[in-house]
Design a protein around this motif. Structure first.
Motif, PDB file in Angstrom:
ATOM      1  N   LEU A 109       0.732  -1.244   0.241  1.00 48.15           N
ATOM      2  CA  LEU A 109      -0.158   0.181   0.035  1.00 48.15           C
ATOM      3  C   LEU A 109       0.747   1.095   0.089  1.00 48.15           C
ATOM      4  CD1 LEU A 109      -2.897  -1.399   2.255  1.00 48.15           C
ATOM      5  CD2 LEU A 109      -2.643  -1.216   0.464  1.00 48.15           C
ATOM      6  N   MET A 110       1.980   1.362   0.625  1.00 44.95           N
ATOM      7  CA  MET A 110       2.953   2.593   0.671  1.00 44.95           C
ATOM      8  C   MET A 110       3.317   3.003  -0.525  1.00 44.95           C
ATOM      9  SD  MET A 110       4.260   5.079   2.141  1.00 44.95           S
ATOM     10  CE  MET A 110       3.779   4.820   4.192  1.00 44.95           C
ATOM     11  N   CYS A 111       3.973   1.444  -0.935  1.00 48.53           N
ATOM     12  CA  CYS A 111       4.506   1.224  -2.408  1.00 48.53           C
ATOM     13  C   CYS A 111       3.511   2.100  -3.419  1.00 48.53           C
ATOM     14  CB  CYS A 111       5.024   0.517  -2.715  1.00 48.53           C
ATOM     15  SG  CYS A 111       5.411   0.278  -4.513  1.00 48.53           S
ATOM     16  N   ALA A 112       2.202   1.877  -3.342  1.00 50.53           N
ATOM     17  CA  ALA A 112       0.879   2.511  -4.481  1.00 50.53           C
ATOM     18  C   ALA A 112       1.160   3.583  -3.747  1.00 50.53           C
ATOM     19  CB  ALA A 112      -0.275   1.404  -4.006  1.00 50.53           C
ATOM     20  N   ILE A 113       1.080   3.941  -2.789  1.00 40.26           N
ATOM     21  CA  ILE A 113       0.416   5.183  -2.549  1.00 40.26           C
ATOM     22  C   ILE A 113       1.818   6.596  -3.141  1.00 40.26           C
ATOM     23  CG2 ILE A 113       0.698   7.217  -1.001  1.00 40.26           C
ATOM     24  CD1 ILE A 113      -0.586   5.124   1.154  1.00 40.26           C
ATOM     25  N   GLU A 114       3.182   6.627  -3.244  1.00 41.78           N
ATOM     26  CA  GLU A 114       4.035   6.721  -3.567  1.00 41.78           C
ATOM     27  C   GLU A 114       4.012   7.048  -4.808  1.00 41.78           C
ATOM     28  OE1 GLU A 114       5.883   9.226  -1.973  1.00 41.78           O
ATOM     29  OE2 GLU A 114       5.022   8.746   0.548  1.00 41.78           O
ATOM     30  N   HIS A 170      13.873   7.871   4.509  1.00 46.14           N
ATOM     31  CA  HIS A 170      12.571   7.203   4.444  1.00 46.14           C
ATOM     32  C   HIS A 170      12.029   7.193   6.340  1.00 46.14           C
ATOM     33  CE1 HIS A 170      11.431   7.249   0.837  1.00 46.14           C
ATOM     34  NE2 HIS A 170      12.036   6.421   0.158  1.00 46.14           N
ATOM     35  N   THR A 171      12.447   8.012   6.996  1.00 45.99           N
ATOM     36  CA  THR A 171      12.384   7.275   8.469  1.00 45.99           C
ATOM     37  C   THR A 171      11.334   7.458   9.330  1.00 45.99           C
ATOM     38  OG1 THR A 171      12.746  10.787   8.923  1.00 45.99           O
ATOM     39  CG2 THR A 171      14.415   8.971   8.742  1.00 45.99           C
ATOM     40  N   PRO A 172      11.588   7.001  10.772  1.00 47.07           N
ATOM     41  CA  PRO A 172      10.065   7.444  11.235  1.00 47.07           C
ATOM     42  C   PRO A 172       8.845   8.467  11.366  1.00 47.07           C
ATOM     43  CG  PRO A 172      11.329   6.145  12.699  1.00 47.07           C
ATOM     44  CD  PRO A 172      12.223   7.313  11.319  1.00 47.07           C
ATOM     45  N   TRP A 217      10.606  -1.775   8.246  1.00 45.56           N
ATOM     46  CA  TRP A 217      11.461  -1.580   7.077  1.00 45.56           C
ATOM     47  C   TRP A 217       9.939  -1.530   5.853  1.00 45.56           C
ATOM     48  CZ3 TRP A 217      15.142  -2.007   4.251  1.00 45.56           C
ATOM     49  CH2 TRP A 217      14.943  -2.826   2.182  1.00 45.56           C
ATOM     50  N   ALA A 218       9.375  -1.700   5.799  1.00 46.59           N
ATOM     51  CA  ALA A 218       7.560  -2.082   5.278  1.00 46.59           C
ATOM     52  C   ALA A 218       7.743  -0.596   4.592  1.00 46.59           C
ATOM     53  CB  ALA A 218       5.883  -2.603   5.362  1.00 46.59           C
ATOM     54  N   TRP A 219       7.376   0.302   5.641  1.00 49.38           N
ATOM     55  CA  TRP A 219       6.914   1.869   4.421  1.00 49.38           C
ATOM     56  C   TRP A 219       8.288   2.190   4.092  1.00 49.38           C
ATOM     57  CZ3 TRP A 219       2.599   0.756   6.068  1.00 49.38           C
ATOM     58  CH2 TRP A 219       1.795   0.685   7.451  1.00 49.38           C
ATOM     59  N   ALA A 220       9.693   2.178   4.878  1.00 52.68           N
ATOM     60  CA  ALA A 220      10.242   2.682   4.128  1.00 52.68           C
ATOM     61  C   ALA A 220      10.949   1.974   2.610  1.00 52.68           C
ATOM     62  CB  ALA A 220      11.695   2.099   4.179  1.00 52.68           C
ATOM     63  N   SER A 221      10.969   1.028   2.427  1.00 47.61           N
ATOM     64  CA  SER A 221      11.206  -0.471   1.654  1.00 47.61           C
ATOM     65  C   SER A 221      10.011  -0.088   0.315  1.00 47.61           C
ATOM     66  CB  SER A 221      10.927  -1.915   1.785  1.00 47.61           C
ATOM     67  OG  SER A 221      10.492  -2.541   2.591  1.00 47.61           O
ATOM     68  N   GLY A 222       9.375   0.137   0.843  1.00 49.31           N
ATOM     69  CA  GLY A 222       7.513   0.530  -0.129  1.00 49.31           C
ATOM     70  C   GLY A 222       7.828   1.749  -0.475  1.00 49.31           C
ATOM     71  N   ALA A 223       8.256   3.357   0.173  1.00 51.37           N
ATOM     72  CA  ALA A 223       8.138   4.037  -0.240  1.00 51.37           C
ATOM     73  C   ALA A 223       9.824   4.265  -1.366  1.00 51.37           C
ATOM     74  CB  ALA A 223       8.762   5.229   1.177  1.00 51.37           C
ATOM     75  N   SER A 224      10.282   3.532  -0.764  1.00 56.57           N
ATOM     76  CA  SER A 224      11.684   3.712  -2.131  1.00 56.57           C
ATOM     77  C   SER A 224      11.738   3.126  -3.423  1.00 56.57           C
ATOM     78  CB  SER A 224      13.436   2.504  -1.060  1.00 56.57           C
ATOM     79  OG  SER A 224      13.539   2.982  -0.197  1.00 56.57           O
ATOM     80  N   ALA A 225      10.788   2.209  -3.586  1.00 55.58           N
ATOM     81  CA  ALA A 225      10.260   1.427  -4.300  1.00 55.58           C
ATOM     82  C   ALA A 225       9.292   2.808  -5.426  1.00 55.58           C
ATOM     83  CB  ALA A 225       9.588   0.057  -4.424  1.00 55.58           C
ATOM     84  N   GLY A 226       7.974   3.382  -4.732  1.00 55.46           N
ATOM     85  CA  GLY A 226       7.480   3.454  -5.015  1.00 55.46           C
ATOM     86  C   GLY A 226       7.981   5.031  -5.724  1.00 55.46           C
ATOM     87  N   ARG A 227       8.368   5.368  -5.394  1.00 55.98           N
ATOM     88  CA  ARG A 227       9.480   6.559  -5.709  1.00 55.98           C
ATOM     89  C   ARG A 227      10.250   6.742  -7.287  1.00 55.98           C
ATOM     90  NH1 ARG A 227      10.589  10.112   0.289  1.00 55.98           N
ATOM     91  NH2 ARG A 227       8.753  10.183   0.514  1.00 55.98           N
TER      92      ARG A 227
END
Ligand SMILES: Cc1cc2nc3c(=O)[nH]c(=O)nc-3n(C[C@H](O)[C@H](O)[C@H](O)COP(=O)(O)OP(=O)(O)OC[C@H]3O[C@@H](n4cnc5c(N)ncnc54)[C@H](O)[C@@H]3O)c2cc1C
Length: 387
Positions: free
Chosen positions: A16-21, A77-79, A375-385
């Motif tokens: 979901l985080m990846c899709a958002i980014e 992608h920090t807390p 980790w889920a948010w950070a790795s998801g955002a990295s791919a999404g961006r």
């Protein structure tokens, strides 16, 4: 046939985080989720209050065959980034302990926030959608019983093997193998340990009793609560070391960290009786456990030497667990897609352009305390961006 810029396989935290980014960057994104709703693990996480991140997150809070891999995504992608999202959605939260942030209300608010953000960026979510085949020609083609999804980028966010009844599958690992990527052997982590039959005979009837201990294994030590269960040991100290424990290796438990239980006997006026010894142990351990520990370990005479041995054993209880309670009870899966196969900045596979792996399916495992979601948010955002 449905065509997108990117397909995210798995609608959990990372997906979901990846899709958002990616959606924010104007990409047309499809999230394909095989169960009837997204984010089931988010809903049950943190006892229903979702420990969504940890203020003190550092790369040292993660296990991986390559301990450096997670640094890049975690640094970018920090807390604070996720907290700002939570605050934007006015979700009340609090720090419980040790930097662990929980919702005041319910995990549902975090999932709702992610789904709303997806909707705002135009990402489309397909639930109850089972992919039967993935192929790659000039683009990725995902077949289901009734349709076909196509996109130049495929992000695998299918999570780990823990809690199969929540929809966990080996699909992500199988897909990695299909594309020739190596896997670091998987194992249940953050999981209760089973005592061997002899130890269980002595202690398993103490199920429900908990004590503050320091538990060590595989070079890691955690000072937290330990809980006896009907089959062995659990509680935060044990869950933490279970991630570092290797089958057939011993674990060491200091039952009175930082305290000298028998110190009172240095005073020659204190009688050296079993009753006095018992009350000294009751100061440090729950009484039922203290009594049992002394039934098994108390020396027949209470001379200095015997007391020293008892003190030493109390700080160095060595046990060899029979195993773990397995994926049914594990909070996460350690091991996974070998990080050597991925670019650390984008999570894209080095030898398969357009193929990304994020979240728990990757060989990066967080300690207990909100690190796995981070980790889920950070790795998801990295791919999404980078889509
Ligand atoms: C009981 C419990 C409590 C937890 N509490 C916390 C906590 O408080 N804090 C914390 O940081 N971590 C916690 N965790 C760990 C955390 O939930 C996971 O690390 C995190 O959800 C991993 O995110 P992910 O997106 O990689 O995988 P997941 O969230 O597991 O998402 C994977 C998604 O992919 C879907 N999927 C699987 N296979 C397929 C397929 N073939 N096709 C389509 N979809 C598929 C799944 O249904 C799922 O929706 C907890 C875990 C458990 C089990």
């Amino acid at each position: 046939m449905q065509r997108f810029d990117a397909i995210v396989l798995g609608g959990g935290a990372a997906g979901l985080m990846c899709a958002i980014e990616a959606g924010k960057r104007g990409r047309r994104v499809a999230v394909i989720e095989h169960s009837d709703r997204c984010g089931k693990k988010i809903l049950i996480s943190g006892g229903g209050r979702c420990n969504f991140t940890n203020l003190h997150c550092t790369p040292q809070n993660f296990l991986s065959a390559n301990p450096h891999f997670a640094k890049s995504a975690l640094a970018r992608h920090t807390p604070a980034y996720f907290i700002s999202l939570v605050e934007k959605h006015r979700i009340p939260y609090h720090e419980k302990t040790l930097g662990q942030l929980f919702c005041d209300g319910s995990s549902r608010e975090i999932l709702q926030m992610l789904e709303n953000e997806c909707q705002a960026t135009g990402a489309r979510i397909f639930v109850n959608t089972r992919v039967t085949e993935v192929t790659r020609t000039t683009e990725f083609v995902l077949r289901t019983a009734s349709t076909e999804f196509r996109a130049p980028a495929l992000v695998v966010a299918t999570g780990g093997l823990s809690i199969p009844k929540m929809g966990a599958t080996s699909f992500g690992y199988d897909l990695a193998r299909q594309f020739g990527l190596k896997i670091q052997e998987t194992r249940p982590a953050l999981v209760p340990l089973l005592l061997n039959p002899d130890d269980c005979k002595h202690y398993c009837d103490l199920a429900g009793v908990s004590a503050g201990v320091s538990a060590s294994s595989g070079g890691a030590t955690f000072t937290e609560k330990m809980l006896f269960t009907h089959h062995g040991l659990s509680g935060p100290a044990i869950l933490q070391i279970s991630s570092y424990w290797k089958r057939a290796a011993p674990i060491h438990i200091d039952l009175a960290p930082g305290r000298e239980v028998t110190a009172i006997f240095r005073d020659s006026k204190i009688p050296r009786t079993l009753a006095a010894l018992r009350s000294a142990f009751h100061e440090s351990l729950p009484s039922r456990f203290a009594n049992r520990w002394l039934e098994i370990n108390a020396p027949s005479t209470l001379d200095n030497r015997a007391l020293e041995t008892l003190e030493r054993d109390t700080h160095h209880w060595t046990l060899t667990p029979a195993g773990t309670e397995g994926y049914d009870k594990a909070e996460v899966t350690a091991g996974g897609v070998d990080t050597d196969e991925l670019f650390a900045k984008t999570m894209e596979a080095r030898k398969v352009p357009g193929l990304f792996f994020i979240g728990e399916v990757v060989d990066v495992t967080g300690q207990l305390g909100g690190f796995n979601f981070q980790w889920a948010w950070a790795s998801g955002a990295s791919a999404g961006r980078s889509l």
